[in-house]
Design a protein around this motif. Structure first.
Motif, PDB file in Angstrom:
ATOM      1  N   VAL A  33       0.864  -1.185   0.000  1.00 45.02           N
ATOM      2  CA  VAL A  33       0.000   0.000   0.000  1.00 45.02           C
ATOM      3  C   VAL A  33       0.898   1.232   0.000  1.00 45.02           C
ATOM      4  N   THR A  34       0.645   2.142  -0.933  1.00 41.08           N
ATOM      5  CA  THR A  34       1.497   3.330  -1.057  1.00 41.08           C
ATOM      6  C   THR A  34       1.240   4.302   0.096  1.00 41.08           C
ATOM      7  N   ASP A  35       2.186   5.196   0.298  1.00 43.39           N
ATOM      8  CA  ASP A  35       2.051   6.231   1.332  1.00 43.39           C
ATOM      9  C   ASP A  35       2.264   7.606   0.693  1.00 43.39           C
ATOM     10  N   HIS A  36       1.174   8.327   0.514  1.00 49.16           N
ATOM     11  CA  HIS A  36       1.230   9.732   0.072  1.00 49.16           C
ATOM     12  C   HIS A  36       0.250  10.499   0.952  1.00 49.16           C
ATOM     13  N   TYR A  37       0.659  11.705   1.381  1.00 41.72           N
ATOM     14  CA  TYR A  37      -0.152  12.450   2.355  1.00 41.72           C
ATOM     15  C   TYR A  37      -1.576  12.714   1.863  1.00 41.72           C
ATOM     16  N   THR A  60       3.994  -1.639   3.628  1.00 43.16           N
ATOM     17  CA  THR A  60       3.972  -0.246   3.198  1.00 43.16           C
ATOM     18  C   THR A  60       4.790  -0.215   1.913  1.00 43.16           C
ATOM     19  N   GLY A  61       4.253   0.370   0.885  1.00 44.25           N
ATOM     20  CA  GLY A  61       4.967   0.258  -0.401  1.00 44.25           C
ATOM     21  C   GLY A  61       5.051   1.594  -1.138  1.00 44.25           C
ATOM     22  N   VAL A  62       5.772   2.596  -0.649  1.00 48.18           N
ATOM     23  CA  VAL A  62       6.585   2.615   0.544  1.00 48.18           C
ATOM     24  C   VAL A  62       6.261   3.850   1.387  1.00 48.18           C
ATOM     25  N   THR A  63       6.613   3.751   2.683  1.00 51.93           N
ATOM     26  CA  THR A  63       6.504   4.925   3.549  1.00 51.93           C
ATOM     27  C   THR A  63       7.838   5.674   3.528  1.00 51.93           C
ATOM     28  N   PRO A  94      12.796   7.426   0.430  1.00 55.14           N
ATOM     29  CA  PRO A  94      12.817   8.827   0.851  1.00 55.14           C
ATOM     30  C   PRO A  94      11.718   9.693   0.272  1.00 55.14           C
ATOM     31  N   GLY A  95      10.919   9.188  -0.665  1.00 54.44           N
ATOM     32  CA  GLY A  95       9.889  10.022  -1.281  1.00 54.44           C
ATOM     33  C   GLY A  95      10.519  10.980  -2.283  1.00 54.44           C
ATOM     34  N   ASP A  96       9.801  12.048  -2.604  1.00 56.00           N
ATOM     35  CA  ASP A  96      10.325  12.965  -3.618  1.00 56.00           C
ATOM     36  C   ASP A  96      10.165  14.413  -3.183  1.00 56.00           C
ATOM     37  N   ASP A 108      16.116  17.056   2.811  1.00 57.12           N
ATOM     38  CA  ASP A 108      17.575  17.072   2.774  1.00 57.12           C
ATOM     39  C   ASP A 108      18.124  15.649   2.856  1.00 57.12           C
ATOM     40  N   LYS A 109      19.239  15.430   2.182  1.00 63.74           N
ATOM     41  CA  LYS A 109      19.997  14.181   2.259  1.00 63.74           C
ATOM     42  C   LYS A 109      19.127  12.917   2.300  1.00 63.74           C
ATOM     43  N   PRO A 110      18.431  12.640   1.209  1.00 64.38           N
ATOM     44  CA  PRO A 110      17.521  11.478   1.211  1.00 64.38           C
ATOM     45  C   PRO A 110      18.216  10.136   1.465  1.00 64.38           C
ATOM     46  N   LEU A 111      19.426   9.995   0.919  1.00 61.94           N
ATOM     47  CA  LEU A 111      20.158   8.736   1.103  1.00 61.94           C
ATOM     48  C   LEU A 111      20.564   8.566   2.565  1.00 61.94           C
ATOM     49  N   THR A 112      21.171   9.599   3.122  1.00 57.37           N
ATOM     50  CA  THR A 112      21.618   9.536   4.518  1.00 57.37           C
ATOM     51  C   THR A 112      20.426   9.350   5.462  1.00 57.37           C
ATOM     52  N   THR A 113      19.338  10.064   5.174  1.00 47.65           N
ATOM     53  CA  THR A 113      18.145   9.970   6.030  1.00 47.65           C
ATOM     54  C   THR A 113      17.584   8.551   5.998  1.00 47.65           C
ATOM     55  N   MET A 155      13.631  -1.568   0.761  1.00 48.88           N
ATOM     56  CA  MET A 155      13.845  -0.186   0.306  1.00 48.88           C
ATOM     57  C   MET A 155      13.271   0.045  -1.078  1.00 48.88           C
ATOM     58  N   GLY A 156      12.607   1.171  -1.279  1.00 42.47           N
ATOM     59  CA  GLY A 156      12.237   1.631  -2.622  1.00 42.47           C
ATOM     60  C   GLY A 156      13.454   2.347  -3.172  1.00 42.47           C
ATOM     61  N   ALA A 157      14.013   1.876  -4.273  1.00 45.44           N
ATOM     62  CA  ALA A 157      15.270   2.463  -4.766  1.00 45.44           C
ATOM     63  C   ALA A 157      15.403   2.302  -6.272  1.00 45.44           C
ATOM     64  N   GLN A 158      15.943   3.347  -6.902  1.00 47.91           N
ATOM     65  CA  GLN A 158      16.274   3.315  -8.332  1.00 47.91           C
ATOM     66  C   GLN A 158      17.671   3.853  -8.603  1.00 47.91           C
ATOM     67  N   GLY A 159      18.083   4.843  -7.827  1.00 40.63           N
ATOM     68  CA  GLY A 159      19.376   5.491  -8.043  1.00 40.63           C
ATOM     69  C   GLY A 159      20.520   4.552  -7.680  1.00 40.63           C
ATOM     70  N   PRO A 160      21.713   4.749  -8.300  1.00 45.80           N
ATOM     71  CA  PRO A 160      22.831   3.837  -8.054  1.00 45.80           C
ATOM     72  C   PRO A 160      23.251   3.744  -6.592  1.00 45.80           C
ATOM     73  N   LYS A 161      23.258   4.905  -5.909  1.00 48.87           N
ATOM     74  CA  LYS A 161      23.699   4.874  -4.502  1.00 48.87           C
ATOM     75  C   LYS A 161      22.637   4.246  -3.605  1.00 48.87           C
ATOM     76  N   MET A 162      21.396   4.527  -3.929  1.00 49.77           N
ATOM     77  CA  MET A 162      20.306   3.938  -3.134  1.00 49.77           C
ATOM     78  C   MET A 162      20.284   2.418  -3.302  1.00 49.77           C
ATOM     79  N   LEU A 163      20.503   1.953  -4.530  1.00 49.48           N
ATOM     80  CA  LEU A 163      20.503   0.505  -4.769  1.00 49.48           C
ATOM     81  C   LEU A 163      21.660  -0.158  -4.025  1.00 49.48           C
ATOM     82  N   VAL A 173      14.429  -5.117  -1.950  1.00 50.16           N
ATOM     83  CA  VAL A 173      14.438  -3.869  -2.728  1.00 50.16           C
ATOM     84  C   VAL A 173      13.247  -3.878  -3.674  1.00 50.16           C
ATOM     85  N   LEU A 174      12.544  -2.767  -3.724  1.00 47.55           N
ATOM     86  CA  LEU A 174      11.443  -2.606  -4.674  1.00 47.55           C
ATOM     87  C   LEU A 174      11.945  -1.647  -5.748  1.00 47.55           C
ATOM     88  N   ILE A 175      12.204  -2.171  -6.941  1.00 49.12           N
ATOM     89  CA  ILE A 175      12.762  -1.332  -8.009  1.00 49.12           C
ATOM     90  C   ILE A 175      11.635  -0.888  -8.931  1.00 49.12           C
TER      91      ILE A 175
END
Ligand code: F42
Length: 253
Positions: A33-37, A60-63, A94-96, A108-113, A155-163, A173-175
């Motif tokens: 189930v997606t999470d959007h406000y 949660t897909g994804v919070t 991390p959302g968008d 700020d800093k989605p990867l670190t967060t 993790m929801g991830a597409q970017g190289p560092k996130m993957l 991982v949910l790609i």
């Protein structure tokens, strides 16, 4: 190979519960189930799904770690795990930026967060008292007062560092992609992360989160999917169609 399906609670919760029941009857393994406000609340939806299904896993897909503090997320997913008899999965990404700009929340800093949130969540879900002084996430000795169970974290991830991070720290991982080449590239990144952390790829459940669309009229089905694909390529702001997930790796959970 196993299959899952994602629902967007832009539809009424009871309608989604009906679809989730059908998915379970048809042999699907997971419901996300997606999470959007701006949609129905993800945990309220998952609770209703838990009460209306028996065996399908509920994620949660994804919070995200910005609108919900990791301690609150641990409490929420722990509650879903309890209600569902141990069927919960925590999907986190991390959302968008556009969404959080609209909400007035700094992105700020989605990867670190994400990384630090997962560290905190592992602590909470493992029943630990969490003390953390990370770059983005801080805790001064918080602890769950109930047994949440050891809920798997995807993790929801597409970017190289996130993957790569997913390969290092996540159970799955949910790609969010559809082209086979995207998954080849993604698998290499996940493996690089797993290698760095001394993990085997068998420990990581990798899922293709691909859009599908069904209609008796093929052109109508294709057109409806185009909207979602365009959003996914641009910014995954809102997903108006269901997404099907299939695992590329032997499933651990
Ligand atoms: N987002 C939602 O808000 N709700 C959903 O329901 C949802 C579902 C979903 C399902 C599957 C999926 O794969 C994604 C989904 N998403 C959903 C989106 C998800 O929340 C994430 O936004 C998305 O998966 C992350 O995209 P990404 O992997 O491209 O990562 C972004 C953040 C990115 O820029 N990554 C870079 C990379 O190379 O991977 C790394 C950026 C980086 O290194 N940043 C540094 C840091 O510390 O964060 C800072 C750099 C600096 O200069 O400050």
């Amino acid at each position: 190979m196993s299959f899952g399906i994602e629902f967007v609670p832009g539809d009424p919760v009871l309608k989604i519960a009906h679809y989730a029941k059908l998915a379970e009857q048809q042999g699907f393994d997971n419901v996300w189930v997606t999470d959007h406000y701006n949609n129905r609340d993800v945990y309220t939806t998952l609770a209703v799904l838990a009460m209306n299904t028996n065996s399908i896993k509920l994620g949660t897909g994804v919070t995200n770690p910005y609108t919900r503090n990791a301690a609150i997320t641990a409490s929420s997913i722990g509650s879903i795990n309890e209600i569902s008899g141990g069927r919960a999965i925590l999907g986190l990404g991390p959302g968008d930026k556009a969404t959080f700009d609209a909400m007035g929340i700094p992105w700020d800093k989605p990867l670190t967060t994400t990384k630090e949130s997962i560290e905190a969540l592992r602590g909470f879900l493992g029943g630990e008292k969490v003390e953390m002084d990370g770059d983005m996430i801080k805790f001064g000795g918080a602890k769950m007062a109930f047994k949440t169970g050891d809920v798997p974290i995807y993790m929801g991830a597409q970017g190289p560092k996130m993957l790569e991070l997913a390969g290092q720290v996540a159970d799955g991982v949910l790609i969010n992609a559809s082209h086979p080449r995207d998954f080849e590239v993604a698998m290499d990144k996940i493996k690089a992360g797993a290698d760095k952390a001394g993990r085997s790829m068998d420990e990581i459940d990798v899922a293709a989160y691909a859009c599908f669309s069904i209609d008796k009229d093929a052109a109508k089905a294709k057109n409806a999917a185009k909207v979602v694909v365009a959003f996914t390529l641009q910014v995954p702001l809102t997903w108006s169609l269901n997404v099907m997930e299939l695992t590329l790796q032997p499933r651990k959970t």
